[in-house]
Motif scaffolding. Structure first.
Motif, PDB file in Angstrom:
ATOM      1  N   GLY A   1      53.295  42.574  15.333  1.00 34.04           N
ATOM      2  CA  GLY A   1      54.484  42.984  16.206  1.00 34.04           C
ATOM      3  C   GLY A   1      54.119  42.779  17.396  1.00 34.04           C
ATOM      4  O   GLY A   1      55.114  42.457  18.506  1.00 34.04           O
ATOM      5  N   ARG A   2      53.060  42.867  17.853  1.00 31.30           N
ATOM      6  CA  ARG A   2      52.652  42.659  19.288  1.00 31.30           C
ATOM      7  C   ARG A   2      52.582  41.137  19.941  1.00 31.30           C
ATOM      8  O   ARG A   2      53.275  41.073  20.887  1.00 31.30           O
ATOM      9  CB  ARG A   2      51.219  43.344  19.819  1.00 31.30           C
ATOM     10  CG  ARG A   2      50.817  43.140  21.118  1.00 31.30           C
ATOM     11  CD  ARG A   2      49.616  44.117  21.451  1.00 31.30           C
ATOM     12  NE  ARG A   2      49.536  45.363  20.989  1.00 31.30           N
ATOM     13  CZ  ARG A   2      48.703  46.153  21.149  1.00 31.30           C
ATOM     14  NH1 ARG A   2      47.510  45.805  21.582  1.00 31.30           N
ATOM     15  NH2 ARG A   2      48.579  47.588  20.928  1.00 31.30           N
ATOM     16  N   LEU A   3      52.410  40.351  18.741  1.00 27.30           N
ATOM     17  CA  LEU A   3      52.244  38.813  19.200  1.00 27.30           C
ATOM     18  C   LEU A   3      53.467  38.180  18.698  1.00 27.30           C
ATOM     19  O   LEU A   3      53.323  36.859  18.942  1.00 27.30           O
ATOM     20  CB  LEU A   3      50.975  38.310  18.553  1.00 27.30           C
ATOM     21  CG  LEU A   3      49.670  38.996  18.884  1.00 27.30           C
ATOM     22  CD1 LEU A   3      48.500  38.250  18.380  1.00 27.30           C
ATOM     23  CD2 LEU A   3      49.407  39.177  20.489  1.00 27.30           C
ATOM     24  N   GLN A   4      54.504  38.873  18.332  1.00 25.33           N
ATOM     25  CA  GLN A   4      55.641  38.089  17.764  1.00 25.33           C
ATOM     26  C   GLN A   4      56.122  37.041  18.764  1.00 25.33           C
ATOM     27  O   GLN A   4      56.801  36.035  18.397  1.00 25.33           O
ATOM     28  CB  GLN A   4      56.611  39.158  17.369  1.00 25.33           C
ATOM     29  CG  GLN A   4      58.147  38.610  16.425  1.00 25.33           C
ATOM     30  CD  GLN A   4      58.886  39.475  16.010  1.00 25.33           C
ATOM     31  OE1 GLN A   4      58.428  40.576  15.795  1.00 25.33           O
ATOM     32  NE2 GLN A   4      59.956  39.168  15.536  1.00 25.33           N
TER      33      GLN A   4
ATOM     34  N   VAL B   1      43.363  44.392  19.223  1.00 25.69           N
ATOM     35  CA  VAL B   1      43.854  45.368  18.484  1.00 25.69           C
ATOM     36  C   VAL B   1      42.715  46.133  17.503  1.00 25.69           C
ATOM     37  O   VAL B   1      42.167  45.381  16.626  1.00 25.69           O
ATOM     38  CB  VAL B   1      45.169  45.216  17.585  1.00 25.69           C
ATOM     39  CG1 VAL B   1      45.649  46.413  17.013  1.00 25.69           C
ATOM     40  CG2 VAL B   1      46.247  44.653  18.561  1.00 25.69           C
ATOM     41  N   GLY B   2      42.655  47.370  17.776  1.00 23.36           N
ATOM     42  CA  GLY B   2      41.694  47.936  17.048  1.00 23.36           C
ATOM     43  C   GLY B   2      40.046  47.440  17.119  1.00 23.36           C
ATOM     44  O   GLY B   2      39.255  47.901  16.094  1.00 23.36           O
ATOM     45  N   LYS B   3      39.771  47.044  18.315  1.00 19.24           N
ATOM     46  CA  LYS B   3      38.463  46.352  18.324  1.00 19.24           C
ATOM     47  C   LYS B   3      37.759  47.057  19.488  1.00 19.24           C
ATOM     48  O   LYS B   3      36.965  46.466  20.362  1.00 19.24           O
ATOM     49  CB  LYS B   3      38.500  45.033  18.704  1.00 19.24           C
ATOM     50  CG  LYS B   3      39.174  44.179  17.467  1.00 19.24           C
ATOM     51  CD  LYS B   3      38.381  44.440  16.159  1.00 19.24           C
ATOM     52  CE  LYS B   3      39.052  43.617  15.024  1.00 19.24           C
ATOM     53  NZ  LYS B   3      38.269  44.085  13.633  1.00 19.24           N
TER      54      LYS B   3
ATOM     55  N   THR C   1      41.867  46.234  10.359  1.00 20.92           N
ATOM     56  CA  THR C   1      42.460  46.987   9.134  1.00 20.92           C
ATOM     57  C   THR C   1      44.030  46.636   8.814  1.00 20.92           C
ATOM     58  O   THR C   1      44.653  45.889   9.537  1.00 20.92           O
ATOM     59  CB  THR C   1      42.418  48.744   9.207  1.00 20.92           C
ATOM     60  OG1 THR C   1      43.312  48.762  10.215  1.00 20.92           O
ATOM     61  CG2 THR C   1      41.185  48.841   9.479  1.00 20.92           C
ATOM     62  N   LEU C   2      44.538  46.952   7.686  1.00 21.12           N
ATOM     63  CA  LEU C   2      45.903  46.631   7.377  1.00 21.12           C
ATOM     64  C   LEU C   2      47.029  46.967   8.533  1.00 21.12           C
ATOM     65  O   LEU C   2      47.547  46.387   8.893  1.00 21.12           O
ATOM     66  CB  LEU C   2      46.388  46.912   5.900  1.00 21.12           C
ATOM     67  CG  LEU C   2      47.687  46.880   5.505  1.00 21.12           C
ATOM     68  CD1 LEU C   2      48.052  45.210   5.441  1.00 21.12           C
ATOM     69  CD2 LEU C   2      47.983  47.658   4.323  1.00 21.12           C
ATOM     70  N   ASP C   3      46.596  48.154   9.072  1.00 16.17           N
ATOM     71  CA  ASP C   3      47.490  48.693   9.948  1.00 16.17           C
ATOM     72  C   ASP C   3      47.367  48.157  11.357  1.00 16.17           C
ATOM     73  O   ASP C   3      48.353  47.807  11.966  1.00 16.17           O
ATOM     74  CB  ASP C   3      47.325  50.272  10.232  1.00 16.17           C
ATOM     75  CG  ASP C   3      47.934  51.118   8.992  1.00 16.17           C
ATOM     76  OD1 ASP C   3      48.859  50.579   8.292  1.00 16.17           O
ATOM     77  OD2 ASP C   3      47.294  52.160   8.658  1.00 16.17           O
TER      78      ASP C   3
END
Length: 332
Positions: A189-192, A24-26, A180-182
Motif C-alpha cells: 500500500g505504501r509503495l503503490q 516496513v517492520g525492520k 511478515t504477511l501484514d
C-alpha cells in the motif's frame, strides 16, 4: 547527569523513524545497522534478493545527510573503478588524480561477491585506514566514511567468496529478512504510487554523526564486562566446530557495538544485554568453521548461540562512570 537520567539522543529516534518510512517492520536490523555506523564500522548485508538491502543503505545515507555512492560489483570491475585513477593532462604535462566513487560518505558495494578478489581488496585500505593510495600517493577520505556491502548467500555461480581477512573488516553482518504477511501488505500500500525513498530527507547531519561517534566511545564499560567480551571471543576459538575463531578485532567490535546500543538507549554504561544483542552480528561471520560443520550447513550463528549459553553472565558491572552527552544530541 546520572545514568538513569541520560536522555535518548534525539537524532537516533529521528533517524530510526525516518528509515521506517521506507523499511516496513525492520526496526531491529535498522537499529543494529545504525549501531554499527555509530561504532565507526562497516556493514555487510547478506540476504536473498529483493529483501531491501540496497534500500536500507540508501535510507540510512539519506537520513544521516551523508553523500552516497553506489557501485554495482561485476566480474569486469577494476580496482581503479572504485578508488580512482591518475589521468595525464597534456596541457600541464602532469598527472591529476580523479577520485573514484569511494570518496563519499556511505559507499554501497552492491553484490560485492560478484567482483574478483583483486577488486574486492581495493576496499581494504579504505575500510581499515580511511585512505586510498594510488601511484604511491595517499589520499585521505573524509570522515564519516562507511562501506555497506551486500551479497546474496544463495547464488554461487559467477561469484567470488569473500576471504576471511576481508570479512573481518566488516564490523557487522546482518540479514534484513522477509517481512511478515501484514508488513508486506502495508508495504504494498505504501509503495503503490511513489516510493518514499525519493522524498526521504535528512534528519541529521554528518557533524551530528561525528559527535555521536565520539560520545559512543565514551560510554563506560566495566572491567567484568570487558572480561565477558574477551571470554566470549576466546570461546569461539575453543569451540569444537570452529577452525579459526574471533580475534582481538572481534572483541573490539563487540565492545564498540555494545557501547553504541547502550548510547542509543540513553545509557552511559554497557550491560550484558547489550553485548548479547551485538554478539551474533559481530562474531558469526568471523568464524571459520571446520569441514564437518560446513558440510552439515551449520551457520556461525549456531556457534555464537552456544558460546552465549556456555559463558556465565557477569552479575555486577561495577561503579558507573557517566560520560555527558553533547547538548545538541541530548535534547529531546
Amino acid at each position: 547527569m546520572t545514568a538513569s537520567q541520560s536522555p535518548t539522543p534525539a537524532f537516533v529516534g529521528r533517524v530510526l523513524d525516518n528509515v521506517a518510512r521506507v523499511m516496513v517492520g525492520k526496526n531491529d536490523v535498522t537499529a543494529l545497522a545504525l549501531a554499527g555506523i555509530l561504532a565507526g564500522g562497516h556493514i555487510l548485508l547478506e540476504d536473498a534478493p529483493g529483501t531491501g538491502k540496497t534500500m536500507l543503505a540508501r535510507a540510512l545515507a539519506a537520513s544521516l545527510g551523508l553523500p552516497f555512492s553506489r557501485v554495482q560489483f561485476t566480474p569486469d570491475l577494476l580496482p581503479s573503478d572504485i578508488t580512482g585513477v591518475s589521468v595525464y593532462r597534456p596541457a600541464t604535462g602532469t598527472f591529476e588524480f580523479v577520485p573514484g566513487p569511494i570518496f563519499t560518505g556511505i559507499l554501497l558495494a552492491d553484490e560485492i561477491n560478484r567482483a574478483t578478489p583483486k577488486t574486492q581488496s581495493a576496499l581494504l585500505e579504505a575500510m581499515g585506514e580511511g585512505q586510498v593510495t594510488e601511484s604511491g600517493v595517499t589520499h585521505r577520505l573524509t570522515a564519516p566514511f562507511v562501506v555497506i556491502a551486500t551479497q546474496n548467500p544463495v547464488e554461487h555461480e559467477g561469484t567470488y567468496r569473500l576471504p576471511e581477512a576481508q570479512l573481518d573488516r566488516f564490523l557487522l553482518r546482518l540479514s534484513v529478512g522477509y517481512p511478515t504477511l501484514d508488513e508486506e501488505v502495508r508495504m504494498l500500500g505504501r509503495l503503490q504510487s511513489l516510493h518514499p525513498i525519493h522524498a526521504l530527507e535528512a534528519v541529521a547531519t554528518p557533524a551530528d554523526l561525528l559527535a555521536a561517534q565520539s560520545a559512543v566511545r565514551g560510554v563506560f564499560v566495566a572491567e567484568d564486562l570487558r572480561r565477558y567480551v574477551s571470554r566470549l571471543a576466546a570461546r569461539t576459538r575453543q569451540h569444537s566446530l570452529v577452525a579459526l575463531g574471533g580475534g582481538p578485532r572481534a572483541s573490539l567490535g563487540l565492545q564498540g557495538v555494545a557501547q553504541a546500543l547502550a548510547w542509543m538507549e540513553g545509557r552511559a554504561f554497557v550491560t550484558p544485554d547489550d553485548v548479547q544483542r551485538a554478539a551474533p552480528g559481530v562474531l558469526a561471520h568471523r568464524l571459520s568453521l571446520r569441514v564437518e560443520a560446513r558440510l552439515q550447513g551449520t551457520p556461525g550463528e549456531v556457534v555464537v548461540a552456544d558460546v552465549l549459553r556456555a559463558e556465565p553472565v557477569p552479575v555486577e558491572s561495577g561503579p558507573v562512570q557517566v560520560q555527558s552527552m553533547p547538548d545538541a544530541l541530548a535534547q529531546p
